[in-house]
Enzyme design. Structure first.
Site, PDB file in Angstrom:
ATOM      1  N   GLN A 178      27.355  20.180  40.032  1.00  0.00           N
ATOM      2  CA  GLN A 178      25.955  20.504  40.313  1.00  0.00           C
ATOM      3  C   GLN A 178      24.983  19.481  39.739  1.00  0.00           C
ATOM      4  O   GLN A 178      23.802  19.471  40.099  1.00  0.00           O
ATOM      5  CB  GLN A 178      25.614  21.884  39.741  1.00  0.00           C
ATOM      6  N   SER A 196      31.748  16.617  43.690  1.00  0.00           N
ATOM      7  CA  SER A 196      32.002  16.969  45.085  1.00  0.00           C
ATOM      8  C   SER A 196      30.840  16.481  45.927  1.00  0.00           C
ATOM      9  O   SER A 196      29.672  16.783  45.636  1.00  0.00           O
ATOM     10  CB  SER A 196      32.161  18.487  45.230  1.00  0.00           C
ATOM     11  N   CYS A 318      30.893  30.563  45.996  1.00  0.00           N
ATOM     12  CA  CYS A 318      32.345  30.660  45.811  1.00  0.00           C
ATOM     13  C   CYS A 318      32.752  31.976  45.169  1.00  0.00           C
ATOM     14  O   CYS A 318      33.935  32.270  45.051  1.00  0.00           O
ATOM     15  CB  CYS A 318      32.842  29.502  44.966  1.00  0.00           C
TER      16      CYS A 318
END
Length: 375
Positions: A178, A196, A318
């Site tokens: 994040q 990611s 998630c």
């Protein structure tokens, strides 16, 4: 739909998509092939790898490309704990971690490891004194996320690195998923770092694991030996080159974007401060506002906003389908009804002031609509 769920995923840069398509068309070759086209693809792979290491200011590290931060976290945790088991059995982690950390650590208990949780401060950061008191000769692994995905709190990574210098057998892992473009952090000294691409306007399906000492990592999945034999499987070259492009663009505009989002953040907070049954979590990273409609269910608020053309979320995408109270909000000593009524508003580079104004109007409408439900 006005999009306020950027902590879940972001819209790819047009330039990143163009890079993805170009590489898919012109360099579709397997980077492990020994013919000339394969060698050309391999050179492009290494150029992208070096560019990312340079942009992250981690030039002395190695970078293993994965399919996601979840995979990167699994590789770091499972690989290192297999190796560390003979030296100790204690793992220290924060109460603020993503399910891809928490659930792996819980599984590691079945292999004889003890998982202990570091206390959390009121601002949503780890308590360094608590960490210091927990360090002993049995601790072999510490993992703390860089930026919390629920409230946006930024963790004292550099201070933890300094603290762990006195404990050389401890492996320090950071999930930085994040944080990229949202917090100016120095990761040098951290042993492994996960990212990611889809969290910073890259494409989905590509992540990375930065490794300070490659020789200490063993594969979790076995195959043809790609990516230093750490992550076998045909390399996603289009995704990797698109990630490099997205990272460069993200870091290039980060200061300007964060300044604007910080102003929007305050505007949203100020607009609901006078509402009796709204609870705001502490402000940290500029792009996240976490608030609760106390007495209501977060899912009800999300659906009411969705009907008005506004997309927000409850907690982590998630974990939003799991029937459990969020660990981060529990760690901050929130009451159950505050946690149950929580929504996460997360902005991005494309968020405009008009978007924010429409969100504020919708929040007040939903508040009035819920009426007697709130308490």
């Amino acid at each position: 739909m006005i999009y306020f769920d950027n902590a879940a995923t972001t819209a790819p840069y047009k330039e990143a998509l163009e890079t993805y398509m170009t590489v898919s068309e012109k360099y579709f070759f397997n980077t492990a092939s020994i013919h000339q086209s394969g060698k050309d693809a391999s050179r492009l792979l290494e150029a992208a790898r070096n560019q990312i290491l340079d942009l992250m200011e981690l030039k002395t590290y190695d970078l293993v490309f994965t399919a996601s931060a979840t995979e990167s976290n699994n590789i770091a945790i499972q690989s290192m704990l297999k190796r560390k088991k003979q030296f100790g059995r204690t793992i220290l982690t924060s109460e603020l971690e993503h399910p891809s950390i928490v659930n792996v650590l819980e599984e590691m208990k079945n292999d004889g490891f003890n998982v202990k949780y570091i206390d959390t401060n009121e601002a949503g950061t780890v308590n360094l004194e608590s960490l210091k008191s927990m360090l002993d000769s049995d601790v072999v692994f510490v993992t703390v996320m860089a930026l919390n995905n629920i409230i946006g709190s930024v963790q004292p990574i550099k201070e933890i690195v300094k603290m762990l210098k006195d404990y050389p057998k401890v492996h320090f892992h950071v999930d930085a998923t994040q944080a990229i473009g949202k917090a100016d952090l120095d990761y040098n000294g951290v042993d492994t770092i996960s990212i990611s691409a889809h969290k910073f306007n890259g494409v989905k399906g590509i992540g990375g694991l930065f490794i300070r000492d490659l020789a200490t990592i063993r594969p979790v999945l076995y195959g043809g030996g790609h990516e230093y034999n750490i992550r076998s499987g045909t390399v996603n070259l289009p995704g990797i080159t698109a990630m490099a492009k997205a990272l460069r663009l993200t870091l290039g505009e980060a200061r300007e974007v964060n300044k604007r989002l910080s102003q929007f953040n305050m505007k949203i907070r100020e607009s609901v401060e006078g509402l009796e049954f709204i609870r705001l979590q502490p402000k940290a990273a500029p792009y996240i506002v976490n608030m609760s409609f106390v007495g209501a269910k977060g899912e009800v608020v999300v659906n009411a906003l969705s009907k008005r053309g506004i997309a927000v979320s409850t907690t982590s995408a998630c974990a939003s389908k799991l029937a459990t109270l969020n660990e981060t909000l529990l760690a901050l000593d929130n009451e159950d009804n505050v946690i149950e009524g929580s929504i996460r508003i997360s902005m991005g580079r494309s968020t405009t002031e008009d978007d924010v104004n429409k969100l504020i109007t919708a929040l007040k409408e939903v508040y009035e609509e819920l009426g007697d439900v709130l308490k």
